[in-house]
Scaffold this active site. Structure first.
Site, PDB file in Angstrom:
ATOM      1  N   GLU A   1       0.822  -1.217   0.000  1.00 41.37           N
ATOM      2  CA  GLU A   1       0.000   0.000   0.000  1.00 41.37           C
ATOM      3  C   GLU A   1       0.849   1.258   0.000  1.00 41.37           C
ATOM      4  OE1 GLU A   1      -2.585  -0.229   3.408  1.00 41.37           O
ATOM      5  OE2 GLU A   1      -3.930  -1.656   2.426  1.00 41.37           O
TER       6      GLU A   1
ATOM      7  N   GLU B   1      -6.535  -7.119  -0.877  1.00 43.02           N
ATOM      8  CA  GLU B   1      -6.722  -7.106   0.583  1.00 43.02           C
ATOM      9  C   GLU B   1      -8.004  -6.357   0.909  1.00 43.02           C
ATOM     10  OE1 GLU B   1      -3.300  -5.931   3.195  1.00 43.02           O
ATOM     11  OE2 GLU B   1      -4.815  -4.700   4.202  1.00 43.02           O
TER      12      GLU B   1
HETATM   13  C1  IDC Z   1      -2.594  -4.527  10.388  1.00 44.58           C
HETATM   14  C2  IDC Z   1      -2.799  -5.763  11.233  1.00 44.58           C
HETATM   15  C3  IDC Z   1      -2.377  -5.482  12.638  1.00 44.58           C
HETATM   16  C4  IDC Z   1      -0.934  -5.010  12.607  1.00 44.58           C
HETATM   17  C5  IDC Z   1      -0.785  -3.813  11.703  1.00 44.58           C
HETATM   18  C6  IDC Z   1       0.676  -3.399  11.555  1.00 44.58           C
HETATM   19  O1  IDC Z   1      -4.164  -6.147  11.165  1.00 44.58           O
HETATM   20  O2  IDC Z   1      -2.497  -6.635  13.438  1.00 44.58           O
HETATM   21  O3  IDC Z   1      -0.530  -4.670  13.908  1.00 44.58           O
HETATM   22  O4  IDC Z   1      -1.259  -4.126  10.418  1.00 44.58           O
HETATM   23  O5  IDC Z   1       0.753  -2.084  11.186  1.00 44.58           O
HETATM   24  C7  IDC Z   1      -3.806  -2.402   5.916  1.00 44.58           C
HETATM   25  C8  IDC Z   1      -2.499  -3.092   5.841  1.00 44.58           C
HETATM   26  C9  IDC Z   1      -2.398  -4.200   6.846  1.00 44.58           C
HETATM   27  C10 IDC Z   1      -3.058  -3.823   8.169  1.00 44.58           C
HETATM   28  C11 IDC Z   1      -4.553  -3.625   7.895  1.00 44.58           C
HETATM   29  C12 IDC Z   1      -5.357  -3.271   9.130  1.00 44.58           C
HETATM   30  O6  IDC Z   1      -2.214  -3.569   4.546  1.00 44.58           O
HETATM   31  O7  IDC Z   1      -1.040  -4.484   7.055  1.00 44.58           O
HETATM   32  O8  IDC Z   1      -2.892  -4.879   9.068  1.00 44.58           O
HETATM   33  N1  IDC Z   1      -4.711  -2.583   6.886  1.00 44.58           N
HETATM   34  O9  IDC Z   1      -4.916  -2.068   9.671  1.00 44.58           O
HETATM   35  N2  IDC Z   1      -4.252  -1.475   5.096  1.00 44.58           N
HETATM   36  C13 IDC Z   1      -5.437  -1.040   5.538  1.00 44.58           C
HETATM   37  C14 IDC Z   1      -5.756  -1.743   6.681  1.00 44.58           C
END
Ligand code: IDC
Length: 503
Positions: A211, A298
């Protein structure tokens, strides 16, 4: 002996048809008498289903079923981009339906074949392996030994997905490194290594950045993509490559005016249903209408933090649109972390082979949405009693129709091979399902010998099933097991796919 069995089967089929006729008569009488009540109809339907089950049980002791088992990758082979679609090796549109791991560094225990094939049996055809780059423990934050460890974990995971017969997305999970050029050199080296390893595999998809965010522009992302792509293309000239878009993968509409110079690239859109609604869906529509191929690599159904409350109305609106446009999607995340976007309950210790009780609210929703085997290709029948499960298709008015094809008896007569099948069709959605049909594709040409409670016709190796009017409307939560048919051919009939269609 064989003659007697055929006669018994014949009687069974007659009985089934007769009961269908009685149901029709019953409905006719009920309607004529203005005494039509949903509950009564349900009772009649149940009676038929029970009788049919008994019929097929009594005749299923004969020859082995012939529907061949085939995994998603066996069915679809190498994928490529064609216009705004991902197509399989037969030139048919292929919709990715997947599950993403959490960070492999933190939850490697879920990267195993049993875990992946559990989701495959529930309808997923793809696993995304998330390799964080910049977060603590991520690939770009550890020393060479740490990198080697992570590569081993990743390779074991790719091998497990491959054994499960699924597509695998290798996700270079940039995130806090907002601009992917931050780790561009590491990305080049990484993709050079992994694409060399998987050069001969049809099932590997490379997602070269997760992202892009912050102030990163599409021009920067495109430049990054064109810098990193040669590392993949040197080894995997035809592999599908996914490229992120700015604003955490919302700006897919920015691509069309200046796409990446490569024919086999899809552009990723990400959404979290409780945060991203119509405005982001409009970006998707604009991108598709402008000719940009999109993959939702995702999504979650909670808010963008990966936590908070779930918005299943928004989630259904999203997947209805994606199904309607044939756009693939991958759900975040396969772990039991105590957050709403984890597919497993935090109390669940199992790392595969889960039951319904192990699933979180998101997991429960996604399993239902996948509908049992959404890819329409996870044919698993063997030995006469297996079930060939089919895809779910939204008919666009809040209904989700799921078909299950169960092989019954097989026999030979007059030099032809016969096989009997029964269909269960369920509406797992929230509104009435009407206007659905089922297409069953066989490995060789077949003829219809008999069909009940439906109009069955065949063109080459594809059988089209149009439900009779009295089973054609399924209210939310309703199902019918009345439809069945017999086909014959020079070869023993073998099912290759079952698809729910809009009639
Ligand atoms: C989140 C995980 C969380 C972790 C975090 C790290 O759910 O457990 O601690 O990342 O920064 C994204 C990202 C994805 C995120 C997810 C939710 O690609 O890595 O995972 N998210 O925040 N983009 C939008 C939402």
């Amino acid at each position: 002996m064989e003659r007697n069995m055929r006669f018994a089967r014949h009687l069974g089929r007659r009985a089934a048809r007769c009961i269908c006729g009685l149901t029709l008569l019953f409905l006719g009488v009920a309607l004529a008498g203005c005494a039509f009540e949903g509950a009564d109809t349900q009772a009649a339907t149940t009676e038929v289903a029970t009788t049919e089950a008994a019929t097929s049980e009594s005749s299923s002791t004969s020859a082995a079923a012939t529907a061949a088992g085939a995994t998603p990758v066996q069915q679809h082979g190498a994928l490529h981009v064609d216009g705004t679609s991902i197509k399989d090796e037969h030139g048919d549109t292929f919709q990715v339906k997947g599950v993403s791991t959490h960070g492999l560094a933190w939850f490697p225990q879920y990267a195993n074949e049993e875990a992946f094939s559990t989701w495959r049996d529930w309808g997923a055809n793809t696993i995304r392996l998330a390799l964080y780059t910049e977060e603590s423990g991520g690939y770009c934050t550890v020393d060479d030994a740490g990198k080697a460890n992570l590569l081993t974990t990743l390779e074991d995971a790719v091998d497990a997905v491959t054994r499960a017969g699924m597509y695998v997305i290798i996700d270079w999970h940039t995130l806090s490194d907002s601009d992917p050029t931050t780790n561009e050199d590491a990305a080049k080296e990484f993709f050079s290594t992994v694409s060399a390893r998987y050069a001969g595999q049809d099932n590997v998809i490379y997602e070269i950045c997760n992202e892009p965010n912050g102030s990163t522009t599409w021009e920067q992302v495109r430049a990054y993509a064109e810098a990193v792509l040669p590392s993949v293309r040197a080894n995997a000239p035809d592999a599908l490559v996914a490229v992120g878009t700015p604003t955490w993968c919302q700006d897919v509409d920015a691509v069309a005016s200046d796409p990446v110079d490569d024919a086999n690239v899809v552009y990723t859109l990400h959404f979290y249903a409780a945060t991203h609604g119509q405005a982001v869906r409009d970006k998707l529509t604009a991108a598709l209408d402008a000719g940009t191929p999109v993959l939702v690599s995702e999504f979650g159904i909670c808010d963008a933090s990966g936590n908070g409350s779930i918005d299943s109305d928004s989630a259904n609106a999203w997947l209805d649109l994606l199904d309607e446009r044939g756009v693939g999607y991958v759900c975040w995340n396969l772990s039991n972390k105590d957050e709403a976007s984890a597919l497993l309950k935090s109390t669940c210790a199992a790392t595969g082979g889960w039951g319904d009780d192990d699933l979180s609210a998101e997991g429960t929703w996604y399993k239902a949405r996948l509908g049992g085997a959404g890819d329409a290709s996870t044919a698993v029948a063997s030995g006469g009693s297996g079930t060939v499960v089919a895809g779910s298709a939204s008919s666009g008015n809040d209904s989700t129709v799921v078909a299950t094809l169960t092989p019954g008896s097989t026999w030979e007569a007059d030099g032809k091979q016969y096989a009997q099948y029964s269909l269960t069709v369920a509406n797992n959605g929230r509104g009435d399902a009407t206007g659905w049909g089922i297409a069953v594709t066989f490995q060789d040409a077949v003829e219809v010998s008999d069909g009940w409670c439906a109009d069955c016709s065949v063109d080459g190796s594809t059988l089209t099933v149009k439900p009779a009017s009295y089973v054609a409307t399924l209210t939310a939560g309703a199902s019918t097991s009345q439809i069945g048919f017999i086909v014959c051919g020079d070869q023993a009939p073998a099912v290759s796919s079952v698809t729910v269609t809009d009639a």
